[in-house]
Scaffold this motif. Structure first.
Motif, PDB file in Angstrom:
ATOM      1  N   ALA A 394     -25.021 -11.008 -10.237  1.00 14.70           N
ATOM      2  CA  ALA A 394     -23.633 -10.783 -10.661  1.00 14.70           C
ATOM      3  C   ALA A 394     -23.224 -11.783 -11.742  1.00 14.70           C
ATOM      4  O   ALA A 394     -22.535 -11.422 -12.704  1.00 14.70           O
ATOM      5  CB  ALA A 394     -22.699 -10.881  -9.455  1.00 14.70           C
ATOM      6  N   ARG A 397     -24.810 -10.765 -15.016  1.00 14.43           N
ATOM      7  CA  ARG A 397     -24.180  -9.569 -15.572  1.00 14.43           C
ATOM      8  C   ARG A 397     -22.789  -9.877 -16.128  1.00 14.43           C
ATOM      9  O   ARG A 397     -22.432  -9.430 -17.223  1.00 14.43           O
ATOM     10  CB  ARG A 397     -24.074  -8.493 -14.491  1.00 14.43           C
ATOM     11  CG  ARG A 397     -23.493  -7.170 -14.993  1.00 14.43           C
ATOM     12  CD  ARG A 397     -23.558  -6.101 -13.933  1.00 14.43           C
ATOM     13  NE  ARG A 397     -22.810  -6.460 -12.722  1.00 14.43           N
ATOM     14  CZ  ARG A 397     -23.373  -6.799 -11.577  1.00 14.43           C
ATOM     15  NH1 ARG A 397     -24.689  -6.835 -11.447  1.00 14.43           N
ATOM     16  NH2 ARG A 397     -22.623  -7.105 -10.530  1.00 14.43           N
ATOM     17  N   GLU A 398     -21.993 -10.646 -15.391  1.00 17.63           N
ATOM     18  CA  GLU A 398     -20.607 -10.892 -15.782  1.00 17.63           C
ATOM     19  C   GLU A 398     -20.453 -12.004 -16.818  1.00 17.63           C
ATOM     20  O   GLU A 398     -19.527 -11.973 -17.622  1.00 17.63           O
ATOM     21  CB  GLU A 398     -19.774 -11.257 -14.543  1.00 17.63           C
ATOM     22  CG  GLU A 398     -19.646 -10.157 -13.504  1.00 17.63           C
ATOM     23  CD  GLU A 398     -18.681  -9.060 -13.936  1.00 17.63           C
ATOM     24  OE1 GLU A 398     -17.914  -9.286 -14.900  1.00 17.63           O
ATOM     25  OE2 GLU A 398     -18.697  -7.990 -13.317  1.00 17.63           O
ATOM     26  N   LEU A 399     -21.353 -13.004 -16.774  1.00 19.53           N
ATOM     27  CA  LEU A 399     -21.146 -14.196 -17.598  1.00 19.53           C
ATOM     28  C   LEU A 399     -22.410 -14.599 -18.338  1.00 19.53           C
ATOM     29  O   LEU A 399     -22.714 -15.782 -18.492  1.00 19.53           O
ATOM     30  CB  LEU A 399     -20.660 -15.354 -16.720  1.00 19.53           C
ATOM     31  CG  LEU A 399     -19.244 -15.206 -16.162  1.00 19.53           C
ATOM     32  CD1 LEU A 399     -18.996 -16.220 -15.050  1.00 19.53           C
ATOM     33  CD2 LEU A 399     -18.204 -15.369 -17.281  1.00 19.53           C
ATOM     34  N   SER A 400     -23.149 -13.625 -18.808  1.00 20.61           N
ATOM     35  CA  SER A 400     -24.356 -13.916 -19.567  1.00 20.61           C
ATOM     36  C   SER A 400     -24.017 -14.759 -20.796  1.00 20.61           C
ATOM     37  O   SER A 400     -23.132 -14.415 -21.579  1.00 20.61           O
ATOM     38  CB  SER A 400     -25.029 -12.609 -20.003  1.00 20.61           C
ATOM     39  OG  SER A 400     -26.155 -12.874 -20.806  1.00 20.61           O
ATOM     40  N   GLU A 464     -20.095  -9.579  -5.356  1.00 16.74           N
ATOM     41  CA  GLU A 464     -19.985  -9.054  -6.725  1.00 16.74           C
ATOM     42  C   GLU A 464     -18.532  -8.986  -7.189  1.00 16.74           C
ATOM     43  O   GLU A 464     -18.216  -9.453  -8.297  1.00 16.74           O
ATOM     44  CB  GLU A 464     -20.665  -7.686  -6.817  1.00 16.74           C
ATOM     45  CG  GLU A 464     -22.178  -7.768  -6.730  1.00 16.74           C
ATOM     46  CD  GLU A 464     -22.839  -6.427  -7.001  1.00 16.74           C
ATOM     47  OE1 GLU A 464     -22.120  -5.467  -7.381  1.00 16.74           O
ATOM     48  OE2 GLU A 464     -24.060  -6.330  -6.848  1.00 16.74           O
ATOM     49  N   ALA A 468     -16.777 -11.185 -10.285  1.00 14.99           N
ATOM     50  CA  ALA A 468     -15.964 -10.553 -11.341  1.00 14.99           C
ATOM     51  C   ALA A 468     -14.612 -11.254 -11.463  1.00 14.99           C
ATOM     52  O   ALA A 468     -14.118 -11.489 -12.578  1.00 14.99           O
ATOM     53  CB  ALA A 468     -15.780  -9.069 -11.046  1.00 14.99           C
ATOM     54  N   LYS A 469     -14.015 -11.614 -10.346  1.00 19.02           N
ATOM     55  CA  LYS A 469     -12.743 -12.350 -10.368  1.00 19.02           C
ATOM     56  C   LYS A 469     -12.940 -13.740 -10.981  1.00 19.02           C
ATOM     57  O   LYS A 469     -12.096 -14.218 -11.739  1.00 19.02           O
ATOM     58  CB  LYS A 469     -12.187 -12.484  -8.941  1.00 19.02           C
ATOM     59  CG  LYS A 469     -11.747 -11.177  -8.294  1.00 19.02           C
ATOM     60  CD  LYS A 469     -11.356 -11.416  -6.835  1.00 19.02           C
ATOM     61  CE  LYS A 469     -11.012 -10.114  -6.112  1.00 19.02           C
ATOM     62  NZ  LYS A 469      -9.757  -9.518  -6.604  1.00 19.02           N
ATOM     63  N   ALA A 471     -15.166 -14.548 -13.166  1.00 21.42           N
ATOM     64  CA  ALA A 471     -15.340 -14.348 -14.610  1.00 21.42           C
ATOM     65  C   ALA A 471     -13.984 -14.168 -15.299  1.00 21.42           C
ATOM     66  O   ALA A 471     -13.752 -14.710 -16.392  1.00 21.42           O
ATOM     67  CB  ALA A 471     -16.239 -13.142 -14.863  1.00 21.42           C
ATOM     68  N   GLU A 472     -13.089 -13.418 -14.669  1.00 21.40           N
ATOM     69  CA  GLU A 472     -11.743 -13.241 -15.233  1.00 21.40           C
ATOM     70  C   GLU A 472     -11.022 -14.584 -15.319  1.00 21.40           C
ATOM     71  O   GLU A 472     -10.367 -14.891 -16.333  1.00 21.40           O
ATOM     72  CB  GLU A 472     -10.933 -12.277 -14.365  1.00 21.40           C
ATOM     73  CG  GLU A 472     -11.416 -10.833 -14.393  1.00 21.40           C
ATOM     74  CD  GLU A 472     -10.601  -9.966 -13.445  1.00 21.40           C
ATOM     75  OE1 GLU A 472      -9.521 -10.416 -12.994  1.00 21.40           O
ATOM     76  OE2 GLU A 472     -11.035  -8.835 -13.150  1.00 21.40           O
ATOM     77  N   ARG A 475     -12.525 -16.727 -18.162  1.00 19.86           N
ATOM     78  CA  ARG A 475     -12.139 -16.258 -19.508  1.00 19.86           C
ATOM     79  C   ARG A 475     -10.656 -16.560 -19.781  1.00 19.86           C
ATOM     80  O   ARG A 475     -10.281 -16.891 -20.901  1.00 19.86           O
ATOM     81  CB  ARG A 475     -12.411 -14.768 -19.641  1.00 19.86           C
ATOM     82  CG  ARG A 475     -13.910 -14.448 -19.600  1.00 19.86           C
ATOM     83  CD  ARG A 475     -14.201 -12.988 -19.938  1.00 19.86           C
ATOM     84  NE  ARG A 475     -15.630 -12.730 -19.858  1.00 19.86           N
ATOM     85  CZ  ARG A 475     -16.230 -12.003 -18.919  1.00 19.86           C
ATOM     86  NH1 ARG A 475     -15.493 -11.435 -17.972  1.00 19.86           N
ATOM     87  NH2 ARG A 475     -17.529 -11.831 -18.925  1.00 19.86           N
TER      88      ARG A 475
END
Length: 480
Positions: A394, A397-400, A464, A468-469, A471-472, A475
């Motif tokens: 995860a 995928r989210e933070l490559s 997962e 995603a949270k 990563a948000e 960012r």
């Protein structure tokens, strides 16, 4: 934490006012106590700010509380004719004492957990309930009558548990010890507390890994100890750094977590373990080896043994617990040490609480001797490997390109480095807003921009979405 009942016919503001009045009446909020701001209390109780404003207005009208511009809202000093009395100034008391409070970032994390925020919890370093041997323990309790005495027990620990631990440590950790050399504690943190309070003095210098879980424990500063960091490389701590610190500061003790180190996941290789023990033997200083994760190795063919397994001269004080391999709620830990040390710590322990309750010790003793232990450890390792892999995938995928990490071979955590500069507190606050909790690396003494993510606590299906949270939140903090 209390919350108003939305199904009650009593208005929410009235429930809040009644609850606050009750706490004031019980002396839980003495005269002069500072109350949360309207916005803060609304967040804690999950209501609109206007509801709290109305509750505070009612309390203010009754004379229970008072407000002043610039100094907030507090319990009235003059309630119920108490103006001529002088209750203790509890604010001054709680700001005193020698035992320091938790770090601000840790208090913020734990406050969010206590509030029951709808968050994915990557912060708590413990096993999820489904990873604990609940069925095995229930079976043990159902199949064996409890006939032990319920009085004060041996301050060194329940005898049958110490015998079981001696066998467990020999079979699973390669440590040869008799039950007389084992002290049962309520977990690793109590073990460390006893060591700092009984074997060291204010002003003593100690060496700890940097980063290290030890930095998140103010107990060392509370004991008046001077902390000096030891850099952690791919092989762990370099003995030359211990030698250098000893020459400069005359360090009296070294605290190490050499197997799946918290938070980095590093494993000290076998050759360096020998070098570390030899270095400290030469200097005449003890090593406190904390080994909470040793049995979480995800590689069945590589089960690293602790330094204590090759310590014939008693240089290493070995600390372990069941928290990371069975259940933190059992509150079972231990120290393996020379007899004189065990006697000293047991004496202090008796002054504190007359020893642990015999009931969880009885459960732990039977579990360690049962046929359920080995299958449980195998299931635990498989589950941890699966969760680790889900989290790693995860993150990729989210933070490559945004975050870097090494895949650990054991333990419960991923230690991640954000590639761009980021402010730890802002990242944590944005994480809480997005519904995800984690521990910023600065809690463990690292520079800003590192994060510890625990994959053992959340459910597999939440990992997962949780990443995603995260990563948000990252960012948002970076402004991208």
């Amino acid at each position: 934490m209390w919350r108003p009942d939305r199904d009650s016919k009593t208005p929410l503001y009235r429930q809040i006012a009644d609850y606050m009045e009750q706490r004031i009446s019980f002396g839980e909020l003495p005269p002069g106590s500072i109350l949360p701001s309207e916005r803060k209390l609304a967040e804690q109780l999950g209501v609109n700010r206007s509801t709290v404003v109305q509750a505070y207005d009612d309390l203010r009208a009754s004379g229970m509380i008072e407000s002043a511009t610039g100094s907030g809202t507090r319990v009235s000093q003059h309630k119920w004719g108490m103006a001529q009395k002088h209750p203790p100034n509890w604010s001054r008391y709680v700001e005193g004492g020698t035992f320091l409070p938790n770090l601000p970032l840790m208090r913020r994390i734990r406050e969010s957990i206590r509030r029951g925020d709808p968050a994915v919890n990557f912060a708590s370093g413990e096993l999820a309930p489904e990873l604990s041997p609940n069925e095995a323990i229930r079976g043990l309790m159902a199949g064996r009558p409890f006939r032990e005495q319920m009085g004060y027990g041996d301050p060194q620990g329940y005898g049958k548990l110490r015998i079981a631990l001696a066998s467990f440590l020999r079979e699973h950790r390669g440590i040869r010890a008799t039950d007389d050399s084992i002290l049962v504690t309520s977990g690793s943190q109590q073990s460390l507390y006893l060591i700092t309070q009984c074997l060291l003095s204010p002003g003593d210098a100690i060496a700890i890994e940097n980063p290290s879980y030890c930095y998140s424990l103010p107990m060392f500063q509370s004991a008046g100890l001077r902390l000096f960091g030891l850099p952690v490389d791919k092989r762990g701590v370099d003995p030359e750094h211990i030698q250098s610190l000893y020459q400069k500061h005359r360090i009296r003790m070294v605290f190490l977590n050499p197997i799946f180190q918290n938070p980095t996941g590093t494993v000290v290789d076998e050759e360096r373990k020998k070098e570390l023990v030899a270095c400290c033997e030469r200097l005449g200083i003890p090593i406190v080896e904390d080994d909470p994760f040793g049995l979480t190795s995800l590689n069945e063919d590589r089960q690293p043994l602790p330094m204590k397994a090759a310590d014939p001269n008693g240089t290493v004080l070995y600390v372990g617990s069941l928290s990371k391999i069975a259940a933190s709620g059992l509150r079972i830990g231990w120290i393996v040490a020379p007899q004189s040390v065990i006697n000293r710590l047991a004496d202090a322990r008796e002054q504190m609480d007359f020893g642990l309750s015999v009931f969880p010790q009885w459960i732990a003793a039977h579990f360690l001797e049962s046929r359920d232990l080995r299958p449980h450890l195998m299931r635990l390792r498989a589950a941890l490997r699966s969760r680790r892999d889900v989290m790693a995938e995860a993150l990729r995928r989210e933070l490559s390109g945004e975050i870097a990490f090494d895949l650990p071979e054991g333990g419960l955590n991923l230690w991640c480095k954000v590639r761009r500069p980021v402010h730890d507190f802002a990242l944590l606050e944005n994480g809480i807003k997005k519904g995800v909790l984690f521990v910023p690396g600065s809690v463990y003494g690292s520079e800003s921009g590192f994060v510890r993510l625990t994959y053992a606590r959340p459910r597999t299906e939440d990992i997962e979405p949780g990443i995603a949270k995260f990563a948000e939140a990252l960012r948002l903090t970076l402004g991208t």
